[in-house]
Design an enzyme around this catalytic site. Structure first.
Site, PDB file in Angstrom:
ATOM      1  N   HIS A  37       0.832  -1.208   0.000  1.00 31.99           N
ATOM      2  CA  HIS A  37       0.000   0.000   0.000  1.00 31.99           C
ATOM      3  C   HIS A  37       0.871   1.265   0.000  1.00 31.99           C
ATOM      4  O   HIS A  37       0.596   2.232  -0.704  1.00 31.99           O
ATOM      5  CB  HIS A  37      -0.870   0.060   1.267  1.00 31.99           C
ATOM      6  CG  HIS A  37      -1.909  -1.011   1.368  1.00 31.99           C
ATOM      7  ND1 HIS A  37      -1.891  -1.971   2.351  1.00 31.99           N
ATOM      8  CD2 HIS A  37      -3.001  -1.248   0.610  1.00 31.99           C
ATOM      9  CE1 HIS A  37      -2.945  -2.756   2.204  1.00 31.99           C
ATOM     10  NE2 HIS A  37      -3.627  -2.357   1.157  1.00 31.99           N
ATOM     11  N   GLN A 148      -0.640  -5.180  -8.721  1.00 31.23           N
ATOM     12  CA  GLN A 148      -0.786  -6.258  -9.683  1.00 31.23           C
ATOM     13  C   GLN A 148      -1.042  -7.613  -9.004  1.00 31.23           C
ATOM     14  O   GLN A 148      -1.389  -8.570  -9.676  1.00 31.23           O
ATOM     15  CB  GLN A 148       0.512  -6.330 -10.485  1.00 31.23           C
ATOM     16  CG  GLN A 148       0.342  -6.779 -11.899  1.00 31.23           C
ATOM     17  CD  GLN A 148       1.550  -6.376 -12.706  1.00 31.23           C
ATOM     18  OE1 GLN A 148       1.564  -5.326 -13.352  1.00 31.23           O
ATOM     19  NE2 GLN A 148       2.581  -7.175 -12.644  1.00 31.23           N
TER      20      GLN A 148
END
Ligand code: PAF
Length: 283
Positions: A37, A148
């Site tokens: 994050h 991803q």
């Protein structure tokens, strides 16, 4: 850093930023931040003038037997970390503000969501696309950053953005990994020390497939057998699926001819982990 709970106030502020000509960057999250994050937020901060992170554990994307109740949460820590990165606004709506009782509108990408996660988690992507579109409408981003690791999610969101002409650029960011290769995930917190050690094989199995491809195994059946072989040596791992698919259509490929992506899901104890890895033929 401003902390905003009310969607209307958030939208107001975003429209104002837009009017001032600011480039708005957005990182949607369910919180419990890890380095993955933080790297999305850092990139967002670097590339945009005005940055927003949302923290919302979206009930719509959890199945009835999934971990909505136990999903890890630590808002104070998340807010501190986002402020340290230099994010301008944290949007932290409550469930009743996002889905009031009269709520009845949903968004669905029909084909890309059929297999893989969509098969094992029915309704999951409908929940994801619905909340992401709502968040885009509220935050008005020019750029939105996604990891991803959730590869199918990324492709589904790209499809939605294209199909619905949403004026946002999706920025795909590489999976951030622990030093032993385990993909960063908020759900890693569920692993006890033995399970954490066992979870390393997910990445090792992807590496083994890359090695096998280098040594000349190009058929998917052979490559999948290599992956299952590595995973099955670790007793604590219960693989759910291993697929080798086209990176855009997510359709299974028989053979790796140019570029394909391995997508897998496995239970390690109670934790359900997913991972991804590209397979590329060397020119
Ligand atoms: O990837 C996630 O954390 C979530 O699926 C997202 C995109 C924030 C939507 O709730």
């Amino acid at each position: 850093m401003k902390v905003i709970k009310d969607p209307k106030e958030m939208q107001h502020l975003a429209l104002d930023a837009r009017r001032q000509g600011k480039i708005i960057g957005f990182v949607p999250t369910m919180g419990y931040f890890h380095s993955g994050h933080l790297s999305l937020m850092r990139r967002c901060r670097k590339e945009c003038d005005w940055t927003v992170v949302s923290i919302f554990v979206n009930p719509l994307q959890f199945g009835p037997r999934e971990d909505l109740e136990t999903y890890p949460r630590d808002l104070d820590r998340d807010l501190r970390l986002a402020a340290e990165v230099g994010i301008d606004v944290a949007f932290v709506p409550e469930e009743k503000a996002m889905y009031p009782p009269e709520y009845q509108t949903y968004v669905e990408v029909t084909q890309l969501t059929r297999g893989l996660e969509g098969f094992y988690r029915p309704g999951h992507f409908r929940g994801v696309t619905t909340v992401v579109l709502k968040l885009f409408n509220i935050v008005q981003p020019d750029f939105a950053y996604f990891g991803q690791k959730d590869y199918q999610q990324l492709k589904v969101i790209e499809r939605m953005v294209q199909d619905l002409n949403i004026p946002v650029r999706i920025v795909a960011c590489e999976t951030v990994r622990e030093p032993d290769g385990l993909a960063m995930s908020s759900r890693n917190v569920y692993l006890n020390p033995d399970e954490r050690r066992a979870a390393r094989v997910l990445y090792r199995s992807l590496e083994a497939a890359r090695e096998a491809l280098k040594s000349g195994t190009t058929c998917s059946a052979g490559l999948k057998a290599v992956i299952w072989g590595v995973l099955s040596r670790e007793q604590m791992i219960r693989p759910q699926y291993v697929e080798i698919v086209d990176p855009e259509t997510l359709e299974p490929v028989d053979r790796v001819e140019r570029r394909a992506v391995v997508l897998l899901a496995a239970f390690v104890g109670q934790a359900r982990l997913i991972d991804e890895g590209f397979l590329e033929m060397e020119p």
